[in-house]
Design an enzyme around this catalytic site. Structure first.
Site, short mmCIF file in Angstrom:
data_model
loop_
_atom_site.label_atom_id
_atom_site.label_comp_id
_atom_site.label_asym_id
_atom_site.label_seq_id
_atom_site.Cartn_x
_atom_site.Cartn_y
_atom_site.Cartn_z
N THR A 1 46.76 48.96 43.98
CA THR A 1 46.47 48.31 45.27
C THR A 1 47.44 47.13 45.41
O THR A 1 48.57 47.30 45.82
CB THR A 1 45.01 47.88 45.38
OG1 THR A 1 44.65 47.12 44.21
CG2 THR A 1 44.08 49.08 45.50
N THR B 1 36.54 47.45 33.33
CA THR B 1 37.38 46.62 34.19
C THR B 1 38.19 47.45 35.15
O THR B 1 38.80 48.42 34.76
CB THR B 1 38.32 45.76 33.35
OG1 THR B 1 39.09 44.96 34.23
CG2 THR B 1 39.24 46.56 32.50
N GLU C 1 46.95 38.78 40.62
CA GLU C 1 47.53 38.50 41.94
C GLU C 1 48.20 37.13 41.97
O GLU C 1 47.56 36.10 41.73
CB GLU C 1 46.44 38.59 43.01
CG GLU C 1 46.00 40.03 43.24
CD GLU C 1 44.80 40.16 44.14
OE1 GLU C 1 44.62 41.26 44.69
OE2 GLU C 1 44.03 39.20 44.28
N THR D 1 44.62 42.84 55.88
CA THR D 1 45.71 43.07 56.83
C THR D 1 47.04 43.28 56.12
O THR D 1 48.03 43.56 56.74
CB THR D 1 45.85 41.87 57.79
OG1 THR D 1 46.03 40.67 57.01
CG2 THR D 1 44.62 41.73 58.64
#
Length: 411
Positions: A161, A198, A284, A411
């Site tokens: 992702t 996880t 991230e 978005t």
């Protein structure tokens, strides 16, 4: 090409199709927005039914594919295929979500001509949105046509992702004179603070193993690997790790009574730890991996509490990002970890620089400590000096980019 590491040999460029009898594929289906910009449907299939084990998130909110997979695996103890989509978690989607996960099972079972109970289902992405089943169906059909022994890399890419890099690994060990291979792929970058499994992890092996022994080994290994990483302190609704063992290596069935069982478990843990560390490193917005090595604890549980608290602390994570040698944040984490500690005995190192002894600061070169915090990984060492147990946990720094990524996730 193999690189020897003790009795475990690392297979370069290996993944879930490195063991005998597995094929995989990953294709673009436009799951998130209808645009086929990235691979987002993946399938993995074994030539024969495989003994299988799974561990799952402890979040009370559990996604439909997790519930469907768990039910099937508990019924059969076997899997022969796995279907995964990224871009949509199929979580908090009610009865329709369960129906959609079951349809993914059925579609995959049909193309591979196997029983639907032998298909595991996993999803990852945005929560609270129904799956676009027309795109899912097309993706499964296309992926099934493209499965190959070289498809592991596309499988690893399709499950990503916000991950910046694919995460895969494979190793080989010799058991009874036969080569046994273990391969794995994982995904995870945000919403990472597991407490049983996880994100998504898929491990394959051609070893023959008793299902109950495989399940017990996975639980034990998960506690030392996937459960010792964190990115942001949030436990996902979709966390799942699956292991398939199809027996194609031809060894006698492994169990804890087998002479070479410890070697197999060590190799399995190597794969799990590699994937876990790769997930933590790819948090991230992260720029550096954080490693917390804790020793001198009364118990391994206490050592783990301290290590996980350190790597999970937002203040520690931001100090690493800013290369600020503020060892007080480490001491704070030790104290609030819930472990049995004596603050007057704690020693702390930032990399190779000792910054505290017996709970008090020492004279040290600030510039050298700053350099240690600019390395990757950043290693913190803590000796509690109250026992002999140790544990290591893994995390990443917290950056401006993390806020940016999650402020616009949909978005």
């Amino acid at each position: 090409m193999l690189k020897t590491e003790k009795k475990i040999q690392v297979v370069e460029n290996g993944g879930v199709t490195a063991p005998k009898g597995y094929k995989a594929a990953g294709v673009p289906a436009g799951i998130k927005n209808g645009k086929k910009e990235k691979k987002d449907v993946a399938v993995l299939v074994s030539e024969v039914p495989a003994a299988a084990a799974g561990v799952y998130t402890t979040n009370a909110v559990q996604a439909a594919p997790l519930l469907v997979t768990k039910a099937s695996l508990e019924k059969t103890g076997l899997l022969q295929a796995v279907v995964v989509n990224s871009g949509n978690a199929n979580a908090c989607t009610g009865e329709q979500g369960i129906k959609d996960a079951e349809e993914m099972q059925e579609l995959t079972a049909k193309v591979f001509q196997i029983d639907k109970e032998l298909v595991g289902v996993a999803s990852t992405g945005v929560i609270g949105v129904l799956l676009p089943m027309d795109r899912i169906s097309e993706g499964i059909a296309e992926a099934s046509r493209k499965v190959s022994g070289d498809g592991g890399v596309d499988f690893a890419r399709a499950i990503m992702t916000t991950d910046l890099v694919k995460k895969e690994v494979a190793v080989q060990v010799e058991i009874e004179g036969k080569v046994v291979t273990i391969g794995g792929a994982g995904k995870g970058s945000g919403m990472i603070h597991p407490n049983m499994a996880t994100m998504l992890g898929f491990i394959t092996t051609d070893a023959a193993i008793e299902q109950a022994a495989l399940q017990a080994a996975l639980r034990q290994i998960t506690n030392r690997t996937f459960n010792r990483i964190t990115v942001d302190g949030d436990t996902s609704t979709n966390d799942m790790v699956l292991v398939l063992a199809n027996g194609q290596a031809g060894n006698d069935t492994l169990n804890p009574g087998h002479e070479e069982w410890p070697l197999f478990v060590e190799a399995l843990e190597y794969v799990a730890l590699h994937l876990a560390k790769a997930i933590a490193r790819d948090g991230e917005g992260a720029t550096r991996l954080i490693v917390a090595e804790v020793c001198g604890a009364r118990s391994e549980e206490d050592a783990e509490k301290v290590a996980k608290t350190i790597v999970g602390s937002s203040l520690v994570k931001t100090a690493v990002f800013g290369a600020d040698a503020n060892w007080g944040r480490l001491m704070m984490a030790v104290g609030r970890s819930g472990a049995e500690v004596d603050p007057n005995r704690v020693d702390i190192w930032i990399g190779s620089i000792q910054v505290a002894a017996n709970g008090m600061g020492m004279e040290y070169d600030e510039a050298e400590a700053t350099l240690e915090l600019q390395k990757d990984p950043v290693v913190f060492k803590v000796n509690l000096n109250v026992g002999h147990a140790d544990a290591t946990a893994y995390g990443c720094d917290l950056t401006y980019e993390y806020v940016k990524i999650n402020g616009s996730y949909r978005t």
